[in-house]
Design a protein around this motif. Structure first.
Motif, PDB file in Angstrom:
ATOM      1  N   ARG A 128       0.844  -1.187   0.000  1.00 32.65           N
ATOM      2  CA  ARG A 128       0.000   0.000   0.000  1.00 32.65           C
ATOM      3  C   ARG A 128       0.884   1.244   0.000  1.00 32.65           C
ATOM      4  O   ARG A 128       1.026   1.921   1.018  1.00 32.65           O
ATOM      5  N   PRO A 129       1.511   1.530  -1.147  1.00 35.64           N
ATOM      6  CA  PRO A 129       2.440   2.666  -1.204  1.00 35.64           C
ATOM      7  C   PRO A 129       1.703   3.997  -1.079  1.00 35.64           C
ATOM      8  O   PRO A 129       0.500   4.091  -1.316  1.00 35.64           O
ATOM      9  N   SER A 130       2.465   5.034  -0.719  1.00 30.32           N
ATOM     10  CA  SER A 130       1.872   6.363  -0.673  1.00 30.32           C
ATOM     11  C   SER A 130       1.554   6.791  -2.100  1.00 30.32           C
ATOM     12  O   SER A 130       2.055   6.222  -3.061  1.00 30.32           O
ATOM     13  N   ARG A 131       0.713   7.770  -2.230  1.00 29.22           N
ATOM     14  CA  ARG A 131       0.277   8.207  -3.556  1.00 29.22           C
ATOM     15  C   ARG A 131       1.481   8.733  -4.348  1.00 29.22           C
ATOM     16  O   ARG A 131       2.074   9.731  -4.002  1.00 29.22           O
ATOM     17  N   TRP A 132       1.793   8.046  -5.402  1.00 24.99           N
ATOM     18  CA  TRP A 132       2.988   8.307  -6.207  1.00 24.99           C
ATOM     19  C   TRP A 132       2.677   9.354  -7.272  1.00 24.99           C
ATOM     20  O   TRP A 132       1.794   9.172  -8.098  1.00 24.99           O
ATOM     21  N   LEU A 133       3.427  10.451  -7.265  1.00 22.01           N
ATOM     22  CA  LEU A 133       3.311  11.482  -8.279  1.00 22.01           C
ATOM     23  C   LEU A 133       4.072  11.008  -9.513  1.00 22.01           C
ATOM     24  O   LEU A 133       5.300  11.047  -9.556  1.00 22.01           O
ATOM     25  N   PHE A 134       3.364  10.508 -10.510  1.00 28.91           N
ATOM     26  CA  PHE A 134       4.014   9.914 -11.680  1.00 28.91           C
ATOM     27  C   PHE A 134       4.073  10.854 -12.877  1.00 28.91           C
ATOM     28  O   PHE A 134       4.807  10.594 -13.836  1.00 28.91           O
ATOM     29  N   ALA A 135       3.321  11.968 -12.841  1.00 28.15           N
ATOM     30  CA  ALA A 135       3.349  12.915 -13.955  1.00 28.15           C
ATOM     31  C   ALA A 135       3.045  14.316 -13.431  1.00 28.15           C
ATOM     32  O   ALA A 135       2.124  14.487 -12.632  1.00 28.15           O
ATOM     33  N   PRO A 136       3.807  15.316 -13.880  1.00 28.64           N
ATOM     34  CA  PRO A 136       3.528  16.683 -13.445  1.00 28.64           C
ATOM     35  C   PRO A 136       2.250  17.222 -14.086  1.00 28.64           C
ATOM     36  O   PRO A 136       1.770  16.699 -15.096  1.00 28.64           O
ATOM     37  N   LYS A 137       1.744  18.273 -13.485  1.00 28.85           N
ATOM     38  CA  LYS A 137       0.531  18.902 -13.992  1.00 28.85           C
ATOM     39  C   LYS A 137       0.772  19.399 -15.416  1.00 28.85           C
ATOM     40  O   LYS A 137       1.852  19.878 -15.741  1.00 28.85           O
ATOM     41  N   GLY A 138      -0.206  19.248 -16.281  1.00 26.49           N
ATOM     42  CA  GLY A 138      -0.094  19.683 -17.664  1.00 26.49           C
ATOM     43  C   GLY A 138       0.393  18.603 -18.613  1.00 26.49           C
ATOM     44  O   GLY A 138       0.416  18.813 -19.823  1.00 26.49           O
ATOM     45  N   THR A 139       0.776  17.431 -18.076  1.00 25.72           N
ATOM     46  CA  THR A 139       1.242  16.341 -18.936  1.00 25.72           C
ATOM     47  C   THR A 139       0.087  15.742 -19.733  1.00 25.72           C
ATOM     48  O   THR A 139       0.239  15.424 -20.913  1.00 25.72           O
ATOM     49  N   LEU A 140      -1.063  15.588 -19.080  1.00 21.06           N
ATOM     50  CA  LEU A 140      -2.240  15.020 -19.735  1.00 21.06           C
ATOM     51  C   LEU A 140      -3.201  16.145 -20.107  1.00 21.06           C
ATOM     52  O   LEU A 140      -3.374  17.106 -19.362  1.00 21.06           O
ATOM     53  N   GLU A 141      -3.832  16.008 -21.255  1.00 26.13           N
ATOM     54  CA  GLU A 141      -4.753  17.017 -21.758  1.00 26.13           C
ATOM     55  C   GLU A 141      -6.134  16.820 -21.120  1.00 26.13           C
ATOM     56  O   GLU A 141      -6.736  15.744 -21.267  1.00 26.13           O
ATOM     57  N   PRO A 142      -6.638  17.830 -20.402  1.00 19.69           N
ATOM     58  CA  PRO A 142      -7.946  17.694 -19.735  1.00 19.69           C
ATOM     59  C   PRO A 142      -9.058  17.341 -20.721  1.00 19.69           C
ATOM     60  O   PRO A 142      -9.112  17.866 -21.828  1.00 19.69           O
ATOM     61  N   GLY A 143      -9.924  16.434 -20.277  1.00 15.88           N
ATOM     62  CA  GLY A 143     -11.054  16.007 -21.087  1.00 15.88           C
ATOM     63  C   GLY A 143     -10.758  14.839 -22.011  1.00 15.88           C
ATOM     64  O   GLY A 143     -11.681  14.204 -22.516  1.00 15.88           O
ATOM     65  N   LYS A 144      -9.509  14.528 -22.246  1.00 15.16           N
ATOM     66  CA  LYS A 144      -9.135  13.408 -23.114  1.00 15.16           C
ATOM     67  C   LYS A 144      -9.115  12.111 -22.311  1.00 15.16           C
ATOM     68  O   LYS A 144      -8.802  12.094 -21.127  1.00 15.16           O
ATOM     69  N   THR A 145      -9.423  11.016 -22.985  1.00 16.25           N
ATOM     70  CA  THR A 145      -9.405   9.695 -22.357  1.00 16.25           C
ATOM     71  C   THR A 145      -8.093   9.013 -22.708  1.00 16.25           C
ATOM     72  O   THR A 145      -7.669   8.990 -23.867  1.00 16.25           O
ATOM     73  N   TYR A 146      -7.473   8.427 -21.679  1.00 14.49           N
ATOM     74  CA  TYR A 146      -6.187   7.767 -21.829  1.00 14.49           C
ATOM     75  C   TYR A 146      -6.297   6.305 -21.416  1.00 14.49           C
ATOM     76  O   TYR A 146      -7.083   5.966 -20.529  1.00 14.49           O
ATOM     77  N   ASN A 147      -5.505   5.462 -22.055  1.00 15.20           N
ATOM     78  CA  ASN A 147      -5.378   4.062 -21.661  1.00 15.20           C
ATOM     79  C   ASN A 147      -4.199   3.958 -20.707  1.00 15.20           C
ATOM     80  O   ASN A 147      -3.119   4.479 -20.994  1.00 15.20           O
ATOM     81  N   VAL A 148      -4.412   3.262 -19.599  1.00 10.18           N
ATOM     82  CA  VAL A 148      -3.380   3.137 -18.580  1.00 10.18           C
ATOM     83  C   VAL A 148      -3.055   1.661 -18.397  1.00 10.18           C
ATOM     84  O   VAL A 148      -3.954   0.824 -18.316  1.00 10.18           O
ATOM     85  N   THR A 149      -1.767   1.344 -18.340  1.00 12.91           N
ATOM     86  CA  THR A 149      -1.290  -0.010 -18.063  1.00 12.91           C
ATOM     87  C   THR A 149      -0.428   0.058 -16.815  1.00 12.91           C
ATOM     88  O   THR A 149       0.496   0.858 -16.742  1.00 12.91           O
ATOM     89  N   LEU A 150      -0.750  -0.807 -15.850  1.00 14.40           N
ATOM     90  CA  LEU A 150      -0.057  -0.804 -14.565  1.00 14.40           C
ATOM     91  C   LEU A 150       0.392  -2.220 -14.243  1.00 14.40           C
ATOM     92  O   LEU A 150      -0.331  -3.180 -14.496  1.00 14.40           O
ATOM     93  N   ARG A 151       1.601  -2.337 -13.685  1.00 14.20           N
ATOM     94  CA  ARG A 151       2.061  -3.630 -13.204  1.00 14.20           C
ATOM     95  C   ARG A 151       3.137  -3.436 -12.144  1.00 14.20           C
ATOM     96  O   ARG A 151       3.783  -2.391 -12.080  1.00 14.20           O
ATOM     97  N   MET A 152       3.327  -4.477 -11.324  1.00 12.79           N
ATOM     98  CA  MET A 152       4.372  -4.502 -10.300  1.00 12.79           C
ATOM     99  C   MET A 152       5.083  -5.838 -10.408  1.00 12.79           C
ATOM    100  O   MET A 152       4.461  -6.861 -10.674  1.00 12.79           O
ATOM    101  N   PHE A 153       6.398  -5.822 -10.147  1.00 18.28           N
ATOM    102  CA  PHE A 153       7.169  -7.060 -10.223  1.00 18.28           C
ATOM    103  C   PHE A 153       8.399  -6.964  -9.336  1.00 18.28           C
ATOM    104  O   PHE A 153       8.858  -5.864  -9.004  1.00 18.28           O
TER     105      PHE A 153
END
Length: 187
Positions: A128-153
């Protein structure tokens, strides 16, 4: 005779299927995956469920550090070309055991270290990691839908070379999750 052979083959197939299911369930399971927009940027709020195999516990007790890496890839689908990669990040967490102080140390690479007295407490920080900041503000365009892939190993690349060879031949060292795919509408 043929009936007995058929029963033997059927039992072996059922046993092989049961073993494969048991081995598949021993990996890492992603139980929570939420992206939150904040003032700083985009944070991943995730939970992972897994048990450390006996071989990894023994290695940890002998002061062999273990590294768990979380990967996130965010892409924007495009109909006219390949998907546009918006974000591709990794975060690695190191856990090790100090025999002299009898404490577990957990450190997110590039961050502060925390000490724990029990293995369960230390693994809790990885699960249960702390909330990880993976992208700075402005990286993703508001209103657009993105596909996200997540994994841990369990990242074997950080191990010492002699251990890497052993890790490729030992099932305990193949602790990984399946890729979790979901969509996110940027805010």
């Amino acid at each position: 005779m043929i009936l007995r052979l058929f029963r033997l083959i059927a039992c072996q197939l059922l046993l092989a299927f049961a073993c494969a299911q048991a081995q598949a369930s021993d990996g890492i399971e992603i139980t929570r995956n939420i992206i939150e927009a904040s003032e700083d940027g985009y944070r991943l709020n995730a939970n992972f469920e897994f048990q450390l195999p006996h071989g990894l516990e023994q290695a940890l007790q002998m002061s062999v550090p273990l590294y768990f890496t979380t990967e996130i890839d965010v892409t924007r689908p495009r109909w006219w070309w390949t998907d546009e990669r918006a974000v591709s990040q990794r975060q690695t967490v190191r856990i090790d055991y100090d025999v002299l102080t009898r404490q577990y140390h957990v450190r997110v690479m590039g961050s502060l270290q925390q000490n724990f007295t029990t293995l369960d407490e230390a693994l809790s920080m990885i699960r249960r990691p702390s909330r990880w900041l993976f992208a700075p503000k402005g990286t993703l365009e508001p209103g657009k839908t993105y596909n996200v892939t997540l994994r841990m190993f369990l990242d074997r690349d950080f191990l010492q070379k002699p251990l890497q060879v052993n890790a490729f031949n030992n099932a305990d060292w193949r602790l990984t999750s399946n890729k979790k795919n979901f969509t996110y509408k940027a805010e």
